[in-house]
Motif scaffolding. Structure first.
Motif, short mmCIF file in Angstrom:
data_model
loop_
_atom_site.label_atom_id
_atom_site.label_comp_id
_atom_site.label_asym_id
_atom_site.label_seq_id
_atom_site.Cartn_x
_atom_site.Cartn_y
_atom_site.Cartn_z
N LEU A 118 -2.89 4.31 2.03
CA LEU A 118 -2.42 3.84 3.34
C LEU A 118 -1.33 2.78 3.20
O LEU A 118 -0.87 2.24 4.21
N TRP A 119 -0.91 2.50 1.98
CA TRP A 119 0.11 1.48 1.73
C TRP A 119 1.43 1.92 2.33
O TRP A 119 1.78 3.10 2.30
N PRO A 120 2.21 1.00 2.89
CA PRO A 120 3.43 1.38 3.61
C PRO A 120 4.64 1.69 2.74
O PRO A 120 5.68 2.12 3.25
N ASP A 150 -7.69 8.89 11.78
CA ASP A 150 -6.56 7.95 11.73
C ASP A 150 -6.72 6.77 12.69
O ASP A 150 -6.08 5.73 12.50
N VAL A 170 -9.99 3.04 9.13
CA VAL A 170 -8.56 3.15 8.82
C VAL A 170 -7.79 2.03 9.52
O VAL A 170 -6.88 1.43 8.93
N ARG A 171 -8.15 1.74 10.75
CA ARG A 171 -7.46 0.66 11.45
C ARG A 171 -7.67 -0.68 10.74
O ARG A 171 -6.74 -1.49 10.64
N ARG A 191 -5.51 -0.79 7.50
CA ARG A 191 -4.10 -1.06 7.84
C ARG A 191 -3.92 -2.53 8.24
O ARG A 191 -2.94 -3.18 7.84
N ILE A 196 -3.96 -4.67 5.12
CA ILE A 196 -2.70 -4.60 4.39
C ILE A 196 -1.66 -5.52 5.03
O ILE A 196 -0.93 -6.25 4.34
N GLU A 197 -1.61 -5.52 6.35
CA GLU A 197 -0.69 -6.41 7.05
C GLU A 197 -1.05 -7.87 6.80
O GLU A 197 -0.16 -8.72 6.61
#
Length: 255
Positions: free
Chosen positions: A25-27, A223, A228-229, A232, A235-236
């Motif tokens: 899930l890395w951007p 998703d 998953v949320r 994400r 990561i932010e």
């Protein structure tokens, strides 16, 4: 971004599952490093359910006569149709001893990947094991101690918190990544007990986590599911912590 290392103090709080989830899930392009001393590739056996054969990995890197950067380039494999490159772990726990001298040069090489637009996520396994990749943890821009929030888990995390601690003003940082915040304790309580800041939290969602843990079929609304949320969002948060520290130190230098 940078090099992020995940580790744990005891049990199986979800270090490997979280590392795999982060990677997929890395951007931007990322190298997933399996550095867990007990050996075996959790990605090949778990996420890919054994459908991908071991080709090359960290033991071949350790035995290579090439320069560290060239050896790493030869030892990683891009996972098709993704932005994830995998440095697979050892095939057996008995190979861990052969990696004793590879951790330090590997740490330096991984730190240079950011210049090429690649980040690194390291699954460092449990702290204190024979063959533990201490040099990778020491060199990471952010080392996260992964823990659940029950009393046994927090007792172990508190015992090992000093192993990842960084002195004030150090560019490198450490903190806590919670699995299942509020079950039963929240971030503020955990931070107070462990003595480390809580950087982020991952939802305790077994069905969604199983996608990354053992290659299970994605459940409905995967998703947008809490797991998953939360990955994400974590990561932010990681990005914000690293960039915030870099900006603060840069401002100090300029002043």
């Amino acid at each position: 971004m940078a090099v992020i290392a995940l580790t744990s103090a005891s049990g199986s709080p979800g270090v490997t599952t979280t590392a795999v989830a982060f990677a997929f899930l890395w951007p931007r392009p990322v190298v997933l490093v399996e550095a867990d001393p007990p050996g075996g590739s959790a990605v090949l056996a778990g996420y890919f359910r054994g459908t991908r054969e071991y080709d090359v990995g960290i033991i071949e890197l350790a035995l290579s006569a090439l320069s560290p950067s060239d050896a790493l380039r030869e030892a990683i494999r891009l996972i098709p149709e993704t932005h994830v490159s995998l440095l697979a772990g050892t095939r057996s726990r008995t190979q861990a001893a052969a990696l004793r001298d590879v951790w330090a040069p590997l740490a330096e090489t991984l730190g240079q990947l950011e210049e090429n637009g690649q980040d690194v996520v390291i699954d460092a396994g449990r702290l204190g094991l024979s063959g533990s990749p201490a040099a990778l943890l020491d060199a990471a821009d952010l080392t996260l101690l992964v823990t659940r929030t029950n009393l046994p888990a927090l007792s172990a995390a508190r015992t090992w918190a000093d192993a990842i601690a960084r002195p004030p003003g150090d560019l490198r940082q450490s903190g806590i990544l919670l699995i299942g915040e509020g079950k039963p304790y929240g971030a503020t309580e955990v931070s107070s007990v462990v003595g480390q800041p809580v950087i982020a939290s991952i939802a305790d969602d077994a069905a969604s986590a199983a996608v990354f843990h053992r290659g299970s079929q994605q459940p409905k609304h995967f998703d947008t599911a809490p797991y998953v949320r939360s990955v994400r969002a974590s990561i932010e948060a990681i990005h914000g912590v690293i960039q915030g520290r870099r900006s603060a130190l840069l401002a100090q230098v300029k002043s």
